[in-house]
Design an enzyme around this catalytic site. Structure first.
Site, mmCIF file in Angstrom:
data_model
loop_
_atom_site.group_PDB
_atom_site.id
_atom_site.type_symbol
_atom_site.label_atom_id
_atom_site.label_comp_id
_atom_site.label_asym_id
_atom_site.label_seq_id
_atom_site.Cartn_x
_atom_site.Cartn_y
_atom_site.Cartn_z
ATOM 1 N N ASP A 12 -12.030 31.168 37.117
ATOM 2 C CA ASP A 12 -11.471 30.913 38.308
ATOM 3 C C ASP A 12 -9.834 31.282 38.175
ATOM 4 O O ASP A 12 -9.393 30.838 37.532
ATOM 5 C CB ASP A 12 -11.443 29.425 38.871
ATOM 6 N N ASP A 106 -11.637 36.012 43.544
ATOM 7 C CA ASP A 106 -10.948 35.515 42.409
ATOM 8 C C ASP A 106 -11.783 34.475 41.573
ATOM 9 O O ASP A 106 -11.399 33.685 40.721
ATOM 10 C CB ASP A 106 -9.697 34.533 43.046
ATOM 11 N N GLU A 107 -13.146 34.342 41.797
ATOM 12 C CA GLU A 107 -14.017 33.634 41.100
ATOM 13 C C GLU A 107 -15.335 34.271 40.645
ATOM 14 O O GLU A 107 -15.820 35.061 41.665
ATOM 15 C CB GLU A 107 -14.083 32.295 41.173
#
Length: 361
Positions: A12, A106-107
């Site tokens: 993350d 983003d993860e």
């Protein structure tokens, strides 16, 4: 033959959008930054850690964020830049495993049970990935390492920012027992409130419920809840998980009440959604209209077809069809959204259209 214990990493990125902006503009470093629009109807898309210390959070109305942090600096989002950085990060993941399941820009989950590079532990792989991300992008990431997806995601929040945490086999159930229900990934605010009404406030409380009780109150989701209360989650990392829907919503600077204004807004939304469908070579059979009134009351209306929606015009007409029974509106609208679901590829859509034509001969 006994299956090997899975080794799952959840990566993350730390305050991703805001961190990219601070990286690219040194004047923003160390200052409270919100990615979004500062207008009255603006919404925070992401907040730097400096802004979070004031209580600024993503999805917060911009006026509320500005009230909490008068020194807050708003910067407009640059999604093309975020997508490019995300591609860099995913290229790093791919050095270690082909089993990558993105959740957003983003993860992502990574299954490193059988990594492409020989490493003794998933912990070492996570450490290498985070170091590579820092070196190649100038950004920091946090990681959670465990034997299933649910625990790995919980673990990635435990040492944020720029840290990692491991939940080894046998540790999951005790870790989950002490956590409040509203911190469980997969249990949203509405479900958490329903659980609280039943006296379920922690993982330990959830574990005390029988499966029959959970089924009675939560239906098909009960099996998942029963499992995670015990630190169990059999879901695999799915590299090619099919997208379930394509949609867009807009919050308007001026409230909408007149039918003509609403129809024009829906036509613009339909064009945007159809552009996204075309880019992904997908269309869908179900169209959903979403409205949020000025008092934040929200409603949705859906219609399903036997064939995928064929064009932006058809999508706009369907949205108008769903709007019409709601007119005249009881109060002005601040947000509209259109979503297409029950997706099919362009090739599947063409084949369905050809079969439909053949059925007439």
């Amino acid at each position: 033959m006994t299956e090997p214990v899975r080794r799952i990493i959840h990566i993350d990125m730390d305050a991703f959008y805001a961190s990219v902006e601070q990286r690219d503009n040194p004047a923003l470093r160390g200052r409270p930054v919100a990615v979004g629009r500062s207008q009255e109807r603006g919404v925070v898309a992401a907040a730097s850690y400096e802004a979070r210390t004031f209580g600024v959070r993503s999805a917060m109305p911009s006026v509320v964020a500005q009230r909490k942090c008068p020194e807050l600096i708003f910067v407009p989002p640059r999604f093309e830049v975020y997508r490019a950085v995300s591609a860099q990060i995913h290229a790093i993941f791919a050095r270690y495993t082909a089993l990558i399941q993105p959740l957003s820009l983003d993860e992502a989950y990574l299954d490193v049970t059988e990594p492409l590079l020989p490493r003794d532990t998933a912990t070492a792989i996570a450490r290498e990935i985070r170091a590579a991300i820092r070196e190649e992008t100038g950004l920091t990431a946090s990681a959670g390492i465990s034997y299933n997806k649910f625990l790995a995601k919980l673990a990635s929040d435990y040492r944020k920012p720029d840290g990692q945490f491991v939940l080894p086999p046998g540790a999951g159930e005790a870790f989950v027992a002490a956590l409040p229900i509203n911190s469980f990934h997969g249990i949203g605010p509405a479900t958490a409130a329903r659980m609280n009404a039943l006296g379920i406030y922690t993982g330990a409380d959830l574990r005390e419920q029988t499966l029959d009780t959970l089924v009675r109150h939560f239906g098909k989701a009960a099996t998942f809840y029963y499992g995670i209360a015990r630190g169990e989650d059999p879901r695999p990392v799915e590299p090619h998980r099919p997208r379930k829907s394509i949609g867009k919503e807009t919050t308007y600077e001026t409230d909408l009440i007149r039918e003509n204004d609403l129809q024009n807004a829906l036509a613009t939304l339909a064009e945007s959604v159809w552009h996204a469908c075309t880019r992904r070579q997908r269309s869908g059979r179900t169209v959903t209209l979403k409205l949020r009134y000025v008092n934040f009351t929200q409603l949705t209306r859906s219609h399903s077809f036997t064939e995928p929606v064929p064009s932006a015009t058809a999508l706009a007409h369907t949205a108008h069809f769903l709007l019409r029974p709601l007119l005249p509106l009881p109060k002005p609208v601040r947000l509209l959204g259109i979503t297409v679901s029950s997706l099919a590829s362009t090739e599947e859509q063409t084949a369905a259209e050809q079969l439909s034509l053949l059925s007439h001969f």
